[in-house]
Write a protein that holds these residues in place. Structure first.
Motif, PDB file in Angstrom:
ATOM      1  N   TYR A   1     -12.345  43.629  -4.881  1.00 38.55           N
ATOM      2  CA  TYR A   1     -12.247  42.177  -4.701  1.00 38.55           C
ATOM      3  C   TYR A   1     -11.795  41.514  -6.005  1.00 38.55           C
ATOM      4  CZ  TYR A   1     -16.438  40.651  -7.301  1.00 38.55           C
ATOM      5  OH  TYR A   1     -17.345  40.339  -8.288  1.00 38.55           O
ATOM      6  N   LEU A   2     -12.090  42.155  -7.140  1.00 36.64           N
ATOM      7  CA  LEU A   2     -11.665  41.610  -8.425  1.00 36.64           C
ATOM      8  C   LEU A   2     -10.144  41.580  -8.527  1.00 36.64           C
ATOM      9  CD1 LEU A   2     -14.257  43.513 -10.662  1.00 36.64           C
ATOM     10  CD2 LEU A   2     -14.298  41.074 -10.063  1.00 36.64           C
ATOM     11  N   ASN A   3      -9.488  42.597  -7.983  1.00 35.64           N
ATOM     12  CA  ASN A   3      -8.024  42.624  -8.002  1.00 35.64           C
ATOM     13  C   ASN A   3      -7.440  41.509  -7.151  1.00 35.64           C
ATOM     14  OD1 ASN A   3      -8.977  45.820  -7.969  1.00 35.64           O
ATOM     15  ND2 ASN A   3      -7.464  45.337  -9.531  1.00 35.64           N
TER      16      ASN A   3
ATOM     17  N   TYR B   1      -2.202  30.717  -8.048  1.00 38.44           N
ATOM     18  CA  TYR B   1      -2.620  29.324  -8.194  1.00 38.44           C
ATOM     19  C   TYR B   1      -2.464  28.792  -9.620  1.00 38.44           C
ATOM     20  CZ  TYR B   1      -4.964  30.165  -3.704  1.00 38.44           C
ATOM     21  OH  TYR B   1      -5.242  30.489  -2.402  1.00 38.44           O
ATOM     22  N   ALA B   2      -2.746  29.643 -10.620  1.00 32.75           N
ATOM     23  CA  ALA B   2      -2.810  29.169 -12.008  1.00 32.75           C
ATOM     24  C   ALA B   2      -1.717  29.728 -12.901  1.00 32.75           C
ATOM     25  CB  ALA B   2      -4.181  29.510 -12.601  1.00 32.75           C
ATOM     26  N   GLY B   3      -0.941  30.694 -12.397  1.00 29.37           N
ATOM     27  CA  GLY B   3       0.128  31.262 -13.203  1.00 29.37           C
ATOM     28  C   GLY B   3      -0.236  32.616 -13.785  1.00 29.37           C
ATOM     29  N   ARG B   4       0.791  33.377 -14.112  1.00 25.04           N
ATOM     30  CA  ARG B   4       0.584  34.745 -14.605  1.00 25.04           C
ATOM     31  C   ARG B   4      -0.123  34.769 -15.950  1.00 25.04           C
ATOM     32  NH1 ARG B   4       2.335  39.599 -12.828  1.00 25.04           N
ATOM     33  NH2 ARG B   4       2.510  41.312 -14.305  1.00 25.04           N
ATOM     34  N   ASP B   5       0.132  33.779 -16.802  1.00 26.37           N
ATOM     35  CA  ASP B   5      -0.502  33.773 -18.117  1.00 26.37           C
ATOM     36  C   ASP B   5      -2.022  33.688 -18.003  1.00 26.37           C
ATOM     37  OD1 ASP B   5      -0.284  31.198 -17.087  1.00 26.37           O
ATOM     38  OD2 ASP B   5      -0.065  30.241 -19.056  1.00 26.37           O
ATOM     39  N   VAL B   6      -2.509  32.843 -17.100  1.00 28.18           N
ATOM     40  CA  VAL B   6      -3.957  32.726 -16.902  1.00 28.18           C
ATOM     41  C   VAL B   6      -4.514  33.990 -16.243  1.00 28.18           C
ATOM     42  CG1 VAL B   6      -5.786  31.433 -15.734  1.00 28.18           C
ATOM     43  CG2 VAL B   6      -3.866  30.217 -16.766  1.00 28.18           C
TER      44      VAL B   6
ATOM     45  N   GLY C   1     -11.855  42.774 -17.977  1.00 34.26           N
ATOM     46  CA  GLY C   1     -11.545  44.204 -17.893  1.00 34.26           C
ATOM     47  C   GLY C   1     -11.106  44.642 -16.512  1.00 34.26           C
ATOM     48  N   ILE C   2     -10.289  43.817 -15.855  1.00 37.11           N
ATOM     49  CA  ILE C   2      -9.826  44.115 -14.499  1.00 37.11           C
ATOM     50  C   ILE C   2      -8.396  44.647 -14.566  1.00 37.11           C
ATOM     51  CG2 ILE C   2      -9.420  43.175 -12.193  1.00 37.11           C
ATOM     52  CD1 ILE C   2     -11.308  40.839 -12.990  1.00 37.11           C
ATOM     53  N   ASP C   3      -8.136  45.780 -13.922  1.00 38.80           N
ATOM     54  CA  ASP C   3      -6.777  46.315 -13.883  1.00 38.80           C
ATOM     55  C   ASP C   3      -5.835  45.293 -13.265  1.00 38.80           C
ATOM     56  OD1 ASP C   3      -7.367  48.704 -15.042  1.00 38.80           O
ATOM     57  OD2 ASP C   3      -7.595  49.805 -13.164  1.00 38.80           O
ATOM     58  N   PHE C   4      -4.693  45.130 -13.910  1.00 34.91           N
ATOM     59  CA  PHE C   4      -3.718  44.146 -13.436  1.00 34.91           C
ATOM     60  C   PHE C   4      -2.696  44.824 -12.530  1.00 34.91           C
ATOM     61  CE2 PHE C   4      -0.494  40.801 -13.825  1.00 34.91           C
ATOM     62  CZ  PHE C   4      -1.299  39.670 -13.765  1.00 34.91           C
ATOM     63  N   ASP C   5      -2.303  44.139 -11.464  1.00 31.27           N
ATOM     64  CA  ASP C   5      -1.266  44.616 -10.541  1.00 31.27           C
ATOM     65  C   ASP C   5      -1.639  45.908  -9.822  1.00 31.27           C
ATOM     66  OD1 ASP C   5       0.406  42.470 -11.004  1.00 31.27           O
ATOM     67  OD2 ASP C   5       1.544  43.466 -12.581  1.00 31.27           O
ATOM     68  N   ARG C   6      -2.924  46.203  -9.648  1.00 24.26           N
ATOM     69  CA  ARG C   6      -3.321  47.370  -8.852  1.00 24.26           C
ATOM     70  C   ARG C   6      -3.333  46.954  -7.384  1.00 24.26           C
ATOM     71  NH1 ARG C   6      -8.158  50.373  -7.504  1.00 24.26           N
ATOM     72  NH2 ARG C   6      -9.513  48.819  -8.432  1.00 24.26           N
ATOM     73  N   THR C   7      -2.639  47.701  -6.548  1.00 25.56           N
ATOM     74  CA  THR C   7      -2.440  47.264  -5.159  1.00 25.56           C
ATOM     75  C   THR C   7      -2.933  48.243  -4.113  1.00 25.56           C
ATOM     76  OG1 THR C   7      -0.196  48.201  -5.147  1.00 25.56           O
ATOM     77  CG2 THR C   7      -0.415  45.887  -5.784  1.00 25.56           C
TER      78      THR C   7
END
Length: 328
Positions: free
Chosen positions: A170-172, A181-186, A195-201
């Motif tokens: 759910y974190l992903n 909603y807030a943009g990739r930078d946020v 510490g959440i993996d980014f772009d894990r699908t």
């Protein structure tokens, strides 16, 4: 601001989903304030009663408001609801017309983990893609055959309906939605902060294939057991049809209906599950494992392994067997 309603269902609910979502979305507001921007989310816990006990009274949640107090919301978060379905849906049936009304008025809806069962009970998932915990994929398909379950996915996004895969994935989904909603930078800042993996699908590497045995077709069950006991051998559909005295086309049709897999897919998944166990704990190299589970074509083995797990055999072993980490 975007009004967010985190539901507080009756019964055994994931406190982690509720608190984690509240904390992470609140952190988005803090980050934006630090950037000189206005907070993005107006977050409320929305329930059916003023006090909701959890874990046999160990915890009590006090929602900020009840559904009767919320006339308009922008995003509804459904946490995982544990226990038997459809009982959990019956216990929380008052949420259903409210969710449907809010969706029809423009709200988006997200379910976390097995919260997808409750989301499906609203009818909003009909014909749409959906993820859930891989352990409950068979039960979900049996209850909601009109939903397009993507059991290997961590995230689905289908016309204002979002779902996440098993447990902490759910974190992903939260990071995915924050990016939207807030943009990739946020989203990147949140990913790093928590510490959440980014772009894990996908959740394919985590799936343990246990077969689908809750059906009532005894011939298919016998065929499944035969495959599971003899997976090291070359097994064909014709061989199974002859062994169990049933026509090939009939066996294929019944097998697909009972297990949601074709016969060939089932054979492949049983073989690959055995290979995964060897790669996780054994000391054999990939070729030895491949031969042991009945493959002789390296290219075919690697292709099927990646299709099922999302990783190559070497990548899979490196992930789970630290004693034998090698560079591909």
């Amino acid at each position: 601001m975007k009004h967010v309603s985190i539901l507080i269902p009756q019964g055994h609910t994931s406190l982690v989903n509720i608190e984690g979502t509240h904390q992470i979305l609140s952190e988005v507001n803090i980050l934006r304030t630090g950037m000189g921007k206005a907070p993005l989310f107006d977050i409320q816990l929305v329930g059916l009663s003023k006090h909701t006990t959890q874990r046999n009274g160990l915890f009590t949640i006090q929602p900020d408001c009840l559904i009767t107090d919320v006339t308009k919301t922008d995003l509804i978060i459904i946490p995982a609801i544990h226990g038997q379905f459809p009982k959990a849906a019956i216990d929380n049936k008052e949420f259903i017309p409210w969710i449907v009304k809010q969706f029809n008025n423009g709200a988006e809806v997200a379910s976390l983990c097995i919260g997808s069962f409750f989301l499906a009970a609203t009818g909003l998932l009909k014909g749409k893609q959906c993820a859930t915990h891989w352990r409950f994929a068979n039960e979900f398909r049996a209850l909601y055959p009109d939903v397009n379950l993507m059991d290997d996915k961590i995230i689905t996004d289908d016309n204002g309906i979002y779902t996440s895969g098993g447990a902490y994935s759910y974190l992903n989904l939260l990071v995915y939605m924050i990016e939207k909603y807030a943009g990739r930078d946020v989203a990147i800042l949140i990913s790093k902060a928590f510490g959440i993996d980014f772009d894990r699908t996908v959740q394919s590497p985590f799936i343990i294939f246990q077969g689908q045995k809750t059906h009532e077709d005894d011939t298919v069950k016998q065929a499944q057991e035969y495959i599971e006991k003899n997976f090291e051998e070359k097994i064909t559909v014709d061989q199974l049809a002859d062994t169990f005295a049933v026509g090939r086309r009939s066996l294929e049709r019944r097998f697909k209906k009972a297990t949601c897999n074709t016969v060939t897919e089932y054979i492949q998944r049983v073989k690959i599950e055995a290979a995964k166990k060897d790669l996780e704990t054994g000391r054999k190299n990939v070729l030895e494992v491949m031969y042991d589970v009945g493959y002789s074509d390296v290219k075919a083995f690697r292709s099927i392994f990646r299709k099922i797990t999302g990783l190559s055999p070497i990548e899979y072993r490196n992930k789970y067997n630290k004693e034998l980490v090698v560079i591909d």
